[in-house]
Design a protein around this motif. Structure first.
Motif, PDB file in Angstrom:
ATOM      1  N   ILE A 362     -64.821   1.960 -22.820  1.00 18.59           N
ATOM      2  CA  ILE A 362     -64.383   1.904 -24.219  1.00 18.59           C
ATOM      3  C   ILE A 362     -65.000   0.668 -24.844  1.00 18.59           C
ATOM      4  N   ASN A 363     -65.915   0.889 -25.793  1.00 17.35           N
ATOM      5  CA  ASN A 363     -66.639  -0.207 -26.451  1.00 17.35           C
ATOM      6  C   ASN A 363     -66.382  -0.149 -27.959  1.00 17.35           C
ATOM      7  N   GLN A 364     -65.714  -1.182 -28.444  1.00 15.17           N
ATOM      8  CA  GLN A 364     -65.406  -1.289 -29.871  1.00 15.17           C
ATOM      9  C   GLN A 364     -64.713  -0.025 -30.402  1.00 15.17           C
ATOM     10  N   GLY A 365     -63.833   0.529 -29.584  1.00 15.32           N
ATOM     11  CA  GLY A 365     -63.068   1.706 -29.978  1.00 15.32           C
ATOM     12  C   GLY A 365     -63.735   3.026 -29.661  1.00 15.32           C
ATOM     13  N   ASP A 366     -65.023   3.013 -29.336  1.00 22.18           N
ATOM     14  CA  ASP A 366     -65.724   4.250 -28.982  1.00 22.18           C
ATOM     15  C   ASP A 366     -65.567   4.505 -27.477  1.00 22.18           C
ATOM     16  N   VAL A 367     -65.210   5.760 -27.141  1.00 22.22           N
ATOM     17  CA  VAL A 367     -64.977   6.128 -25.747  1.00 22.22           C
ATOM     18  C   VAL A 367     -66.200   6.859 -25.206  1.00 22.22           C
ATOM     19  N   PHE A 368     -66.729   6.375 -24.097  1.00 19.93           N
ATOM     20  CA  PHE A 368     -67.868   7.005 -23.428  1.00 19.93           C
ATOM     21  C   PHE A 368     -67.430   7.370 -22.014  1.00 19.93           C
ATOM     22  N   ARG A 369     -67.717   8.604 -21.618  1.00 21.25           N
ATOM     23  CA  ARG A 369     -67.349   9.076 -20.288  1.00 21.25           C
ATOM     24  C   ARG A 369     -68.557   9.702 -19.607  1.00 21.25           C
ATOM     25  N   ALA A 370     -68.617   9.527 -18.294  1.00 17.65           N
ATOM     26  CA  ALA A 370     -69.745  10.051 -17.521  1.00 17.65           C
ATOM     27  C   ALA A 370     -69.233  10.578 -16.183  1.00 17.65           C
ATOM     28  N   VAL A 371     -69.835  11.685 -15.720  1.00 20.08           N
ATOM     29  CA  VAL A 371     -69.486  12.304 -14.443  1.00 20.08           C
ATOM     30  C   VAL A 371     -70.777  12.556 -13.673  1.00 20.08           C
ATOM     31  N   ARG A 372     -70.763  12.245 -12.417  1.00 21.82           N
ATOM     32  CA  ARG A 372     -71.953  12.435 -11.571  1.00 21.82           C
ATOM     33  C   ARG A 372     -72.067  13.886 -11.141  1.00 21.82           C
ATOM     34  N   HIS A 373     -73.282  14.434 -11.257  1.00 27.56           N
ATOM     35  CA  HIS A 373     -73.560  15.804 -10.834  1.00 27.56           C
ATOM     36  C   HIS A 373     -74.232  15.777  -9.459  1.00 27.56           C
ATOM     37  N   ALA A 374     -74.379  16.972  -8.870  1.00 28.94           N
ATOM     38  CA  ALA A 374     -74.976  17.070  -7.538  1.00 28.94           C
ATOM     39  C   ALA A 374     -76.439  16.641  -7.527  1.00 28.94           C
ATOM     40  N   ASP A 375     -77.119  16.668  -8.669  1.00 32.18           N
ATOM     41  CA  ASP A 375     -78.520  16.250  -8.725  1.00 32.18           C
ATOM     42  C   ASP A 375     -78.679  14.738  -8.778  1.00 32.18           C
ATOM     43  N   GLY A 376     -77.571  14.003  -8.754  1.00 26.99           N
ATOM     44  CA  GLY A 376     -77.627  12.554  -8.762  1.00 26.99           C
ATOM     45  C   GLY A 376     -77.620  11.932 -10.138  1.00 26.99           C
TER      46      GLY A 376
END
Length: 553
Positions: A362-376
């Motif tokens: 969470i940067n300056q109120g903006d939410v960023f999310r990331a998930v790792r896939h099988a391809d790395g």
């Protein structure tokens, strides 16, 4: 008393006794007792003493049991058979005394099947009396001996086949079985005892120097180096690494172990042909999931250390979100992050951290999310890549007026000066687009560059746009790929209108036309179908962890 009679009279007396017994034991069909009125006789009783009474079972109107019928059948089969011949004259008493079993067998053949149970026991008793008088073996002993002989002649394989077909065998009879005995296993090779010499790599060490300290020849090192493949990792040992040398009683190298991690070991071993082979021993890993959470007060680095993340994990987290967040300029106080990552265990012992499998920033109120896939690679929960792509050319140009050339001769000064970008010739006012998503680090004017714009795309990539006619973005502004940031001009030290475009990777200028650009292809089809359930589960795990932490606080 019998001894007082003449020998001839004794013979006649024996014949008379036999005839009387036969008449009593073989009644006519009219006087035969029905099956329902007969009593079952227990044939299991011993008949070694003729004076002992044979135990008789209680009256039973039911049919004889299968076990008794089998035993009766056994006795009938085991007894040698004598062909029936009523017209044959009766043999003298001495001859009959010599063959009591033959008489008993003949009597059994006279009887009907339903009378076999009664006749069998009575015949045995009578035959035993005759045998006792003539000092001959009993009928039961004779029958058992005959049964043993008949079984010995039979083939064991045939008996096994009968068992497999469900056929019943005779009760009380021993059957030989052929046993296949496996050959004795070869004796195990004796254990070999080796001498271990452990070497710790020091600063300035080489493999030749280490082998020399152990007492091994350069020829041995050459043979190992020629294996190639995994063995080449020995060329890049680092100070602090350990090497275990196992030597035999002749100081020959038998095994060399080079631990590369807590669960992987490079092994060089000597085989039976006296040559070397290489393999990597990998222990089975137990993978567990752990999480870390932090709030930024002073810096992102300090917050990561406070969350007990390793230095590698902090750098990996910055690389994941580096396309969207400038960790040098965008970080603010009270920004927060949460990380789900893998931990590796070997035999219950911690063996190191694995990959980050999901993260939120969470940067300056903006939410960023990331998930790792099988391809790395890492993707948003919707399947869009976190790593962004670049436009090969950010302007619709007519031609390239000057290419990338580190030793180019400057057209104005005439001196050799590296040309670290490409000049795209175009009309004044032609739109210039951002090559990728990023943040404008500089937007200004200088004597040589004219109007310029610098964009930071991640911690690794920077693009520069020079000699613009106009600028449409400001310093600190975030831009998306394809956004118009300016127009082609002829400001600064130039000879004509064009766009000077530079591409830097980790601060090093690269040829924009040939540099390998990162791809940014969203997940589609089957790959997206696989990814979406995993992403949903990971995001749910992040949310649940946040709720638990909030409840604890």
């Amino acid at each position: 008393m019998l001894s007082l009679l003449p020998k001839r009279h004794r013979r006649l007396l024996f014949v008379a006794i036999i005839l009387v017994i036969a008449a009593l034991l073989i009644p006519s069909e009219k006087k035969a007792v029905s099956a329902s009125q007969r009593q079952n006789i227990d044939l299991s009783a011993k008949t070694t003493n003729t004076q002992q009474a044979t135990p008789i079972a209680a009256p039973n109107t039911s049919e004889p049991s299968s076990e008794k019928l089998q035993l009766t059948e056994t006795q009938r089969v085991a007894t040698p058979q004598v062909q029936e011949n009523k017209a044959k004259p009766v043999a003298p008493a001495e001859e009959l005394a010599d063959t009591p079993v033959a008489v008993t067998s003949a009597i059994q053949q006279e009887a009907k099947p339903e009378q076999s149970s009664e006749i069998a026991s009575t015949n045995i008793a009578a035959a035993n009396e005759i045998a006792e008088a003539s000092n001959q073996p009993s009928a039961l002993t004779q029958a058992g001996s005959a049964a043993d002989n008949s079984v010995k002649v039979s083939d064991a394989a045939e008996l096994i086949a009968q068992l497999q077909q469900g056929k019943e065998l005779n009760l009380g009879v021993r059957y030989p079985l052929q046993l296949e005995i496996e050959p004795q296993q070869a004796l195990e090779e004796p254990e070999h005892f080796y001498t271990l010499k452990r070497q710790t790599v020091k600063s300035g060490d080489s493999m030749a120097l280490i082998f020399s300290r152990v007492g091994l020849s350069a020829r041995t090192l050459h043979d190992i180096d020629q294996l190639g493949g995994e063995a080449r990792k020995l060329r890049t040992v680092h100070p602090g690494d350990t090497l275990d040398f196992y030597l035999d009683d002749q100081d020959r190298l038998m095994e060399l172990h080079y631990p590369q991690s807590k669960f992987q070991t490079l092994i060089i071993e000597r085989d039976k042909q006296d040559s070397f082979a290489v393999k990597v021993d990998t222990q089975e890993l137990e993978v567990r999931t752990n999480f870390a959470q932090g709030t930024i007060n002073s810096s992102f680095w300090n917050a990561g250390i406070g969350a007990q993340l390793s230095q590698g994990q902090i750098m990996a987290l910055a690389a994941i979100f580096g396309w969207d967040i400038d960790f040098a300029l965008d970080i603010r106080k009270n920004d927060s992050f949460m990380v789900l990552y893998e931990e590796h265990f070997v035999d219950g012992q911690f063996a190191g951290n694995g990959d980050i499998i999901a993260a939120e920033f969470i940067n300056q109120g903006d939410v960023f999310r990331a998930v790792r896939h099988a391809d790395g690679n890492y993707y948003t929960p919707e399947g869009r890549p976190m790593r962004k792509a670049f436009l090969r050319a950010p302007v619709n140009f007519k031609y390239i007026s000057s290419s990338f050339n580190p030793r180019r001769l400057h057209p104005v000064t005439g001196r050799v000066r590296a040309h670290n970008g490409i000049d795209y010739a175009a009309k004044v006012g032609t739109p210039v687009q951002a090559a990728g998503d990023g943040r404008v680090t500089k937007s200004g004017y200088s004597k040589y560059n004219g109007n310029y714009v610098f964009i930071q795309h991640s911690s690794a990539y920077v693009t520069k746009y020079l000699h613009l006619h106009k600028r449409y973005v400001k310093t600190g502004q975030r831009v998306k790929q394809g956004k118009r940031i300016g127009s082609v001009g002829a400001t600064g030290r130039v000879t004509g209108p064009h766009l000077h475009y530079e591409f830097l990777v980790h601060g090093v200028h690269k040829n924009p036309r040939t540099v390998k650009l990162p791809t940014s292809t969203p997940l589609k089809g089957k790959q997206k179908e696989i990814f979406m359930p995993i992403a949903k589960a990971r995001i749910k795990q992040l949310d649940n962890t946040k709720r638990v932490l909030l409840a604890m606080n």
